[in-house]
Design a protein around this motif. Structure first.
Motif, short mmCIF file in Angstrom:
data_model
loop_
_atom_site.label_atom_id
_atom_site.label_comp_id
_atom_site.label_asym_id
_atom_site.label_seq_id
_atom_site.Cartn_x
_atom_site.Cartn_y
_atom_site.Cartn_z
N GLU A 143 0.75 -1.64 0.17
CA GLU A 143 0.05 -0.20 0.26
C GLU A 143 0.91 1.56 0.03
O GLU A 143 0.58 2.18 -0.43
N LEU A 144 1.92 1.37 0.75
CA LEU A 144 2.50 2.76 1.05
C LEU A 144 3.53 2.45 -0.31
O LEU A 144 3.71 3.74 -0.71
N ALA A 145 3.93 1.49 -0.95
CA ALA A 145 4.69 1.54 -2.56
C ALA A 145 4.05 2.17 -2.96
O ALA A 145 4.12 2.55 -4.42
N ARG A 146 2.73 1.88 -3.34
CA ARG A 146 1.41 2.14 -4.18
C ARG A 146 1.45 3.81 -4.42
O ARG A 146 1.52 5.16 -5.23
N LYS A 147 1.49 4.11 -2.56
CA LYS A 147 0.78 5.57 -2.79
C LYS A 147 2.04 6.68 -3.28
O LYS A 147 1.87 7.30 -3.83
N THR A 148 3.46 6.17 -2.48
CA THR A 148 5.08 6.51 -3.02
C THR A 148 4.29 6.91 -4.96
O THR A 148 4.96 8.02 -5.19
N THR A 149 4.51 6.00 -5.19
CA THR A 149 4.53 6.04 -7.01
C THR A 149 3.50 7.10 -7.79
O THR A 149 4.17 7.44 -8.33
N ALA A 150 2.44 6.50 -6.98
CA ALA A 150 1.04 7.31 -7.63
C ALA A 150 1.19 9.27 -6.92
O ALA A 150 0.92 10.16 -7.84
N THR A 151 2.42 9.05 -6.24
CA THR A 151 2.42 10.19 -5.70
C THR A 151 3.78 10.74 -7.04
O THR A 151 3.75 12.02 -7.17
N PHE A 152 4.33 10.04 -6.92
CA PHE A 152 5.91 10.80 -7.43
C PHE A 152 6.67 10.01 -8.41
O PHE A 152 6.70 8.61 -8.48
N ASP A 153 6.64 10.92 -9.78
CA ASP A 153 5.80 10.06 -11.24
C ASP A 153 8.10 9.54 -11.12
O ASP A 153 7.72 9.40 -13.02
#
Ligand code: F0G
Length: 357
Positions: A143-153
């Motif tokens: 979940e944390l990996a998904r959120k991080t990559t959704a925010t930082f492209d």
């Protein structure tokens, strides 16, 4: 004789490469794939089936993850990403770290604190990844990996929710068919986040659609009893098993795994830690293949399913053994037999071997 070029080059016409990628991209490869399909003599005798082991622990970083990672990191590099990120129970992180190292991009791995095997951590350290422990399990890390990559492209997510990971991993099914000259009747494999069962089913289905094979195997997905959401039909909040690689309560590829099972007339099964460890020891002792505990799930499933008749005698069965036993020395040594200690004395050595006659 040309050396094996790695998956992307070998299966290029069956992989979605290059459409939107920078001109001049090149595969990021450690020559993964082309792993042995080993006839398993002892397991065949034991079960009355024709059993083969697909030995994925012989990939460059010691697990099947390299098949997906060559695709994911090649894509990340060819689309200008600056770094890759994954959640991992250990193998994905080792693989991501190695491919990022040769691609020359950053890699960070989110791992559940205290719950990954020592060898895998050692690999990620040596390949130069940034290791980030998370107070939580794999599902929290993802979940944390998904959120991080959704925010930082500028950061690519290289878990199996990345579609090109599945594309790379489907090549294992191609190799099996190429080696057997047909599809097996049953394909057994461990299931954690459910990317790999999705990938195999896609591989078999593509060969079937193209007429390369005339049938597809029944898929037998095996989970650890303490982490068996697909068997239970509901996510598991606090998954627990000695097989840390598949200690996952909420598989990301849930729907695809269920489709693979249903379309193949297959099954999900759970194996207790005791059964996993039994199979783990048997594969090493009877077949000479040292796998990690999670990998033994395929063979534990084979043994259970032949015992209760779900797999008929005479069937051709492939068991994927997904990761190398060297990754988890602690589990291997936890059942250490008494070690003999001798002086420089040949008789003592022969006697320790029980071969003094
Ligand atoms: N076997 C091993 C050795 C694994 O490392 C994994 C997954 C699986 C089986 C299950 O495969 O997730 O595609 O169903 N390991 C992931 C990781 C979760 O982070 O290394 P799956």
């Amino acid at each position: 004789h040309t050396p094996w070029p790695g998956l992307i080059t070998a299966y290029r016409d069956r992989l979605p490469v290059c459409d939107t990628w920078e001109a001049g991209w090149e595969p990021v490869t450690l020559r993964e794939g082309a792993t042995p399909l080993l006839p398993a003599k002892a397991l065949s005798e034991l079960t009355g089936c024709d059993v083969h082991l697909k030995v994925e622990g012989l990939n460059p970083t010691g697990s099947f993850k390299d098949r997906g990672m060559t695709m994911a990191v090649t894509e990340a590099k060819a689309t200008g990403k600056k770094g890759v990120l994954c959640a991992s129970t250990g193998n994905t992180s080792a693989s991501a770290a190695a491919y990022a190292a040769i691609a020359g991009i950053e890699c960070a791995v989110l791992v559940p604190a205290g719950k990954i095997a020592m060898g895998k951590l050692a690999q990620a350290v040596m390949y130069g990844a940034k290791i980030i422990e998370v107070d939580g399990n794999f599902d929290d890390c993802l979940e944390l990996a998904r959120k991080t990559t959704a925010t930082f492209d500028t950061i690519a997510l290289v878990n199996s929710v990345n579609p090109v990971r599945i594309e790379g991993q489907k090549t294992a099914a191609f190799e099996i068919v190429d080696a057997l000259g047909k599809a097996p009747d049953v394909h057994a494999l461990p299931v954690g986040n459910a990317g790999n069962i999705t990938a195999y089913w896609r591989g078999y289905s593509e060969y079937f659609a193209d007429g390369v094979i005339s049938s597809r195997p029944r898929m037998l997905g095996v989970q650890a009893a303490g982490a068996a959401p697909l068997v239970n039909g509901a996510p598991v909040k606090d998954p627990e098993t000695i097989a840390t690689a598949i200690r996952i309560g909420s598989p990301a590829s849930w729907n695809q795994a269920v489709a693979a099972k249903d379309e193949s007339n297959g099954e999900f099964r759970a194996a207790t830690d005791e059964k996993l460890l039994e199979a783990y020891r048997l594969i090493a002792k009877a077949e000479g293949v040292f796998v990690e505990p999670a990998s033994a799930a395929s063979v534990a499933g084979l043994l259970a399913a032949t015992a209760d008749g779900w797999i008929e005698k005479g069937s051709t069965v492939v068991c994927t053994v997904t990761g190398n036993g060297l990754k988890d020395p602690d589990t291997a040594l936890s059942s250490l037999p008494e070690i003999a200690r001798v002086g420089i004395d040949p008789v003592a050595v022969a006697s320790a071997m029980g071969l003094t006659e």
